[in-house]
Write an enzyme that holds these catalytic residues in place. Structure first.
Site, PDB file in Angstrom:
ATOM      1  N   TYR A  10     -11.525 -21.452  12.737  1.00 32.95           N
ATOM      2  CA  TYR A  10     -10.700 -22.614  13.103  1.00 32.95           C
ATOM      3  C   TYR A  10      -9.850 -22.349  14.344  1.00 32.95           C
ATOM      4  O   TYR A  10      -8.744 -22.848  14.463  1.00 32.95           O
ATOM      5  CB  TYR A  10      -9.757 -23.011  11.947  1.00 32.95           C
ATOM      6  CG  TYR A  10     -10.431 -23.226  10.621  1.00 32.95           C
ATOM      7  CD1 TYR A  10     -11.338 -24.274  10.438  1.00 32.95           C
ATOM      8  CD2 TYR A  10     -10.162 -22.405   9.540  1.00 32.95           C
ATOM      9  CE1 TYR A  10     -11.951 -24.476   9.213  1.00 32.95           C
ATOM     10  CE2 TYR A  10     -10.781 -22.602   8.312  1.00 32.95           C
ATOM     11  CZ  TYR A  10     -11.670 -23.636   8.154  1.00 32.95           C
ATOM     12  OH  TYR A  10     -12.268 -23.842   6.948  1.00 32.95           O
ATOM     13  N   TYR A 138     -11.574 -33.410   1.748  1.00 28.15           N
ATOM     14  CA  TYR A 138     -12.076 -32.122   2.261  1.00 28.15           C
ATOM     15  C   TYR A 138     -12.628 -31.324   1.097  1.00 28.15           C
ATOM     16  O   TYR A 138     -11.936 -31.098   0.104  1.00 28.15           O
ATOM     17  CB  TYR A 138     -10.969 -31.324   2.956  1.00 28.15           C
ATOM     18  CG  TYR A 138     -11.462 -29.962   3.406  1.00 28.15           C
ATOM     19  CD1 TYR A 138     -12.281 -29.843   4.529  1.00 28.15           C
ATOM     20  CD2 TYR A 138     -11.160 -28.809   2.692  1.00 28.15           C
ATOM     21  CE1 TYR A 138     -12.772 -28.601   4.931  1.00 28.15           C
ATOM     22  CE2 TYR A 138     -11.647 -27.564   3.082  1.00 28.15           C
ATOM     23  CZ  TYR A 138     -12.452 -27.476   4.202  1.00 28.15           C
ATOM     24  OH  TYR A 138     -12.934 -26.244   4.588  1.00 28.15           O
ATOM     25  N   ASP A 239     -13.098 -32.181  -7.556  1.00 25.01           N
ATOM     26  CA  ASP A 239     -12.882 -30.991  -6.747  1.00 25.01           C
ATOM     27  C   ASP A 239     -11.452 -30.531  -6.997  1.00 25.01           C
ATOM     28  O   ASP A 239     -10.517 -31.000  -6.351  1.00 25.01           O
ATOM     29  CB  ASP A 239     -13.122 -31.298  -5.269  1.00 25.01           C
ATOM     30  CG  ASP A 239     -12.872 -30.076  -4.381  1.00 25.01           C
ATOM     31  OD1 ASP A 239     -12.377 -29.052  -4.907  1.00 25.01           O
ATOM     32  OD2 ASP A 239     -13.164 -30.149  -3.177  1.00 25.01           O
ATOM     33  N   LYS A 268      -9.681 -21.264  -5.415  1.00 25.24           N
ATOM     34  CA  LYS A 268      -8.370 -20.791  -4.936  1.00 25.24           C
ATOM     35  C   LYS A 268      -7.488 -20.018  -5.928  1.00 25.24           C
ATOM     36  O   LYS A 268      -7.430 -18.808  -5.867  1.00 25.24           O
ATOM     37  CB  LYS A 268      -7.628 -21.973  -4.328  1.00 25.24           C
ATOM     38  CG  LYS A 268      -8.347 -22.433  -3.053  1.00 25.24           C
ATOM     39  CD  LYS A 268      -7.486 -23.274  -2.155  1.00 25.24           C
ATOM     40  CE  LYS A 268      -8.116 -23.381  -0.784  1.00 25.24           C
ATOM     41  NZ  LYS A 268      -8.705 -24.683  -0.479  1.00 25.24           N
TER      42      LYS A 268
HETATM   43  C1  LIG Z   1     -10.056 -25.014   0.177  1.00 24.01           C
HETATM   44  C2  LIG Z   1     -10.807 -26.129  -0.450  1.00 24.01           C
HETATM   45  C3  LIG Z   1     -12.203 -26.098  -0.545  1.00 24.01           C
HETATM   46  C4  LIG Z   1     -13.029 -24.987   0.063  1.00 24.01           C
HETATM   47  O1  LIG Z   1     -12.785 -23.769  -0.543  1.00 24.01           O
HETATM   48  P1  LIG Z   1     -13.175 -22.404   0.246  1.00 24.01           P
HETATM   49  O2  LIG Z   1     -12.913 -21.337  -0.748  1.00 24.01           O
HETATM   50  O3  LIG Z   1     -12.254 -22.362   1.423  1.00 24.01           O
HETATM   51  O4  LIG Z   1     -14.591 -22.527   0.631  1.00 24.01           O
HETATM   52  C5  LIG Z   1     -12.836 -27.132  -1.194  1.00 24.01           C
HETATM   53  N1  LIG Z   1     -12.140 -28.157  -1.721  1.00 24.01           N
HETATM   54  C6  LIG Z   1     -10.792 -28.222  -1.669  1.00 24.01           C
HETATM   55  C7  LIG Z   1     -10.086 -29.368  -2.297  1.00 24.01           C
HETATM   56  C8  LIG Z   1     -10.087 -27.223  -1.013  1.00 24.01           C
HETATM   57  O5  LIG Z   1      -8.745 -27.293  -0.927  1.00 24.01           O
END
Ligand SMILES: *Cc1c(COP(=O)(O)O)cnc(C)c1O
Length: 424
Positions: A10, A138, A239, A268
């Site tokens: 990035y 995202y 997600d 995460k």
């Molecule tokens: C960070 C994030 C992702 C991607 O996760 P990575 O481990 O960075 O590939 C997908 N969805 C959401 C909502 C996120 O915050």
């Protein structure tokens, strides 16, 4: 010098300034080579839950790596993966009961998308190829995740290769929210009444759209969305890569909203921020569509490091600690309260909002809102001078600390925000 060997994500390497050089991290603080210290205001990109250098975690990971470091998670399973799957399921709705491991948030999403497509494929419904997604969303940087994320600077060069999704507005809390929700639900209902048989699933970041700028929706919206899309038989995918493990003030956004998705993506916070690991959780209904005497109905997807035992051990420690004391993520709304008045009274602060452990506001700015607004960089630079590490998204400033941040550290962060606002 980083330019010799490192290519930073990035980042336009020609114009970027040299990144800081981290030497160590302890609790909520990141220490640099040159002796400076920053309070980690964003949990090292939304992953760190119990602070850095946590002794309980370090000991558990050392033991695990000395006992069983890695094994082919196809011919073998192991106790860390089994324990972790039980612990995660114990805090999710009972309809969710199968854990599929991978190793980052994007792949957790990728797996969910592929499971949704093959769920229909296995039942002979090969035309169900499309997803309903949300503007601003995202989901990661792999191809399926890019296709279902909002078009942006990030994925523009790849646009010709992305599959086409149906995007609807994310009904952000605040003025006119009823009308926004009504509009979105009507739009989905209309599209589905025309061609529901072309759709596989709906993918949404529940409660909080993170990268879009900490935009919050109402739990009741998710309840209505769930009813609507289930009435058309589509799968619902959450997600929860960011919202999982207490970020929203509840264990999971699906619990906060009392909804039951068919698939959930988690990453995460899963390992407390120690190691890469992710999970796609599936309902029995999804699993059953793959459970067959026919070999080709199996799910052919995997990664070398999936369910790595050391990473799974970090997950077990994370779950045990959260279960021992869920107050550490439930108490943030209260902990932020003393700081809200002075922040919200600042002329540059608009739409101050809190959801669980996340505090966010929009910086009033002449430029258009969004990721590319340069005011965030300016704010970040001033925050560094106050020993606070932030990573604004355009003109959206937010705090998302580790759950173990001390009261005086939280006060330090909020006061630093005020001082930066005064310098802007
Ligand atoms: C960070 C994030 C992702 C991607 O996760 P990575 O481990 O960075 O590939 C997908 N969805 C959401 C909502 C996120 O915050």
């Amino acid at each position: 010098m980083m330019q010799e060997t490192l290519w930073i994500p990035y980042t336009q390497m020609k114009t970027a300034k040299e990144p800081f050089r981290a030497k160590a991290a302890k609790g909520s603080w990141i220490e640099l080579d040159d002796g400076r210290r920053f309070l980690d205001g964003v949990s090292s990109w939304w992953v760190n839950l119990f602070g850095h250098g946590d002794p309980e975690m370090a000991e558990a990971l050392a033991n695990q790596s000395a006992t069983l470091d890695q094994v082919a998670f196809v011919d073998f399973t192991h106790s860390a993966a089994e324990e972790l799957s039980k612990l995660v399921l114990s805090e999710l709705p009972s309809s969710l009961n199968k854990i599929f491991y991978s190793d980052n948030g994007s792949t957790a999403v990728e797996v969910a998308l592929k499971l949704a497509l093959q769920y229909w494929h296995n039942q002979g419904e090969n035309l169900r190829r499309r997803f309903i997604c949300f503007k601003g969303g995202y989901h990661g940087d792999t191809f399926g995740a890019m296709s279902t994320s909002a078009p942006s600077l990030f994925n523009r060069p790849f646009e010709p290769f992305l599959f086409n999704a149906f995007f609807v507005e994310f009904p952000e809390r605040g003025g006119g929210v009823e009308e926004k929700e009504e509009r979105v639900l009507n739009q989905i209902a209309q599209e589905l009444s025309l061609r529901s048989k072309e759709y596989a699933a709906v993918l949404v970041e529940p409660i909080v759209q993170g990268v879009a700028g900490m935009r919050f929706c109402r739990p009741t919206f998710l309840q209505r969305l769930e009813r609507l899309i289930k009435s058309f038989g589509l799968l619902l995918i959450y997600d929860e890569v960011m919202t999982g493990f207490g970020r929203t003030g509840e264990w999971f956004a699906c619990r906060l909203s009392e909804t039951q998705p068919d698939l959930i993506c988690l990453a995460k916070g899963l390992t407390g921020g120690y190691l890469p690991l992710s999970i796609t959780v599936a309902s029995q209904k999804v699993f059953d569509a793959f459970y067959s005497d026919e070999r080709e109905k199996a799910f052919y997807h995997g990664h070398s490091y999936m369910a790595n035992p050391i990473a799974c051990r970090a997950g077990v420690v994370t779950m045990q600690r959260l279960k021992r004391n869920p107050k550490i993520f439930q108490s943030f709304a209260q902990r932020y309260t003393p700081f809200l008045e002075s922040l919200s009274s600042h002329a540059l602060v608009a739409n101050l909002r809190v959801q669980g452990t996340i505090l966010a506001f929009d910086l009033v700015s002449q430029e258009v809102s969004g990721y590319s607004n340069p005011i965030g960089k300016q704010f970040q630079a001033l925050a560094f001078e106050e020993s606070l590490y932030l990573r604004p998204m355009g003109n959206v400033i937010y705090l998302m600390p580790a759950y173990t941040i001390l009261d005086d550290e939280l006060a330090f962060a909020c006061n630093a925000l005020n001082r930066v606002l005064n310098k802007m």
